[in-house]
Design a protein around this motif. Structure first.
Motif, short mmCIF file in Angstrom:
data_model
loop_
_atom_site.label_atom_id
_atom_site.label_comp_id
_atom_site.label_asym_id
_atom_site.label_seq_id
_atom_site.Cartn_x
_atom_site.Cartn_y
_atom_site.Cartn_z
N ILE A 157 1.00 -1.34 -0.08
CA ILE A 157 -0.05 0.19 -0.19
C ILE A 157 0.91 1.18 -0.04
CG2 ILE A 157 -1.49 1.46 1.37
CD1 ILE A 157 -2.82 -1.22 2.38
N THR A 158 1.93 1.20 0.83
CA THR A 158 2.97 2.49 1.03
C THR A 158 3.48 2.80 -0.28
OG1 THR A 158 3.10 1.93 3.28
CG2 THR A 158 4.67 3.30 2.15
N VAL A 159 4.26 1.63 -0.88
CA VAL A 159 4.72 1.97 -2.29
C VAL A 159 4.01 2.29 -3.54
CG1 VAL A 159 6.10 0.63 -4.09
CG2 VAL A 159 6.77 0.35 -1.63
N ASN A 192 10.01 -6.17 -3.04
CA ASN A 192 8.91 -6.66 -4.12
C ASN A 192 8.25 -5.76 -5.03
OD1 ASN A 192 10.10 -9.36 -3.29
ND2 ASN A 192 8.63 -9.69 -1.82
N SER A 193 7.53 -4.93 -3.91
CA SER A 193 6.63 -3.91 -4.45
C SER A 193 7.21 -2.89 -5.41
CB SER A 193 6.15 -3.28 -3.38
OG SER A 193 5.17 -3.95 -2.74
N LEU A 194 8.53 -2.68 -5.12
CA LEU A 194 9.19 -1.61 -5.85
C LEU A 194 9.45 -2.30 -7.49
CD1 LEU A 194 11.94 -0.12 -3.41
CD2 LEU A 194 9.90 0.96 -4.42
N ASN A 195 9.85 -3.74 -7.11
CA ASN A 195 10.27 -4.54 -8.36
C ASN A 195 9.16 -4.62 -9.16
OD1 ASN A 195 12.34 -6.25 -9.67
ND2 ASN A 195 10.74 -7.74 -9.06
N VAL A 280 1.03 4.02 7.75
CA VAL A 280 0.13 2.78 7.19
C VAL A 280 0.39 1.61 8.38
CG1 VAL A 280 2.16 1.99 6.10
CG2 VAL A 280 -0.14 1.30 5.09
N GLY A 281 -0.52 0.89 8.20
CA GLY A 281 -0.55 -0.11 9.33
C GLY A 281 -1.98 -0.40 9.78
N VAL A 282 -2.15 -1.59 10.53
CA VAL A 282 -3.24 -1.94 11.29
C VAL A 282 -3.57 -0.97 12.43
CG1 VAL A 282 -4.63 -3.62 12.34
CG2 VAL A 282 -3.33 -4.41 10.56
N PRO A 283 -4.68 -0.31 12.61
CA PRO A 283 -4.82 0.55 13.80
C PRO A 283 -4.47 -0.16 14.98
CG PRO A 283 -6.57 1.10 12.18
CD PRO A 283 -5.98 -0.25 11.64
#
Length: 329
Positions: A157-159, A192-195, A280-283
């Protein structure tokens, strides 16, 4: 003189069972009657006999919490939320910052009903635990109850959030020591997300070697001196990101005008940093509620092995900005 529920019942003009139910916060007692009984118990100095209660109910109504350190802000925030959630369920909490092995032995002596475990490196010690317990982090390949906070989706989500703002030169600052499964999970997920997006995922990864704010500060100084010139930085935690902000401000870099910053750890304190950070993350409230309710289910139903995966969300503040895709930094 020891005050008993019989003394309270006599003064309140109700039965012994009604007093017992009221003291245990039973919904079967009308609120007005419950408040009357509780006030009388307080006035008379009533102290519950936990040993006797345990003989009857087979429960101590106490939960043990194993925590490695209270030095990090995110940790202390979760402890507070868990304690509140435990109290809502008419339980008490004992906190231990000893090793898992020593904590379990202590909790056995206190006859707690179950244990919540936060330890990032020593979960193998849980394999022989005879008490009901739940931990959190990475659920993959676990044979005991875990609340999986979904680091992989959080980082994805962040990337993709930064990518949607036009960022193509994204740096990551975090601890990716091989002994820390949770931090390593974040690191691998970012790469992985950047890739997948065809973005750099090697020279832009800066290892902090620790989880304190100073570790983030030093790693960011290295980043700024490197050949990689980011338009955005991902911090792996609240404390790391506090160090990132300090390093950027010392270098007269304006957030988010010059560089955007986003952080893992979806806690309210993100809004109180020098620059309120998008996170970002679970509250935290959801993590605490899920851990407590899961443990109570395990205690009551004798379940032993399952994984619950939570859904992370992004909390936008003011630390990220759009950037022109054509601009090269």
């Amino acid at each position: 003189m020891t005050i008993t529920i019989k003394d309270i019942a006599l003064k309140a003009g109700v039965s012994y069972s009604t007093v017992s139910k009221a003291l245990n916060d039973s919904p079967l007692v009308k609120p007005i009657t419950k408040n009357k009984i509780l006030n009388i118990a307080k006035e008379m100095g009533y102290e519950p006999n936990f040993a006797a209660q345990r003989l009857v109910s087979k429960q101590s109504k106490v939960i043990g919490l194993i925590w490695p350190t209270l030095e990090r802000i995110a940790h202390s925030t979760v402890v507070t939320q868990i304690n509140e959630e435990i109290s809502k369920n008419s339980y008490s909490m004992i906190l231990s910052i000893n090793s898992i092995k020593d904590s379990i032995e202590m909790f056995k002596r206190f006859q707690v009903d179950g244990i919540i475990v936060f330890d990032e490196k020593n979960q193998d010690a849980l394999k022989d635990c005879s008490l009901p317990f739940v931990t959190y982090g990475v659920g993959k390949d676990k044979s005991f109850p875990v609340i999986d906070v979904n680091y992989q989706e959080s980082m994805d989500i962040t990337v993709k959030y930064l990518y949607s703002l036009g960022h193509r030169r994204i740096a990551y600052v975090g601890d990716f020591s091989p002994v820390d499964e949770r931090q390593l999970e974040k690191y691998n997920a970012v790469r992985n997300s950047l890739n997948e997006l065809g973005l750099p995922n090697t020279e832009n990864m800066f290892h902090t070697g620790g989880l304190d704010w100073y570790d983030g500060y030093v790693a960011t100084k290295r980043l700024l001196q490197s050949s990689f010139k980011p338009t955005a930085i991902i911090g792996s935690s609240y404390d790391i990101s506090a160090g990132i902000i300090r390093a950027l401000r010392e270098s007269n870099i304006i957030i988010p005008k010059d560089i955007s910053v986003i952080s893992y750890d979806n806690i309210p304190q993100m809004a109180n940093l020098e620059i309120p950070l998008t996170s970002v993350g679970v509250p935290i409230e959801e993590i605490a509620q899920c851990m407590v309710q899961t443990l109570l289910t395990i205690i009551q139903n004798k379940e032993t092995t399952f994984i619950k995966t939570l859904k992370p969300i992004i909390n936008e503040r003011v630390s990220c900005a759009h950037v022109s895709i054509e601009v090269k930094r």
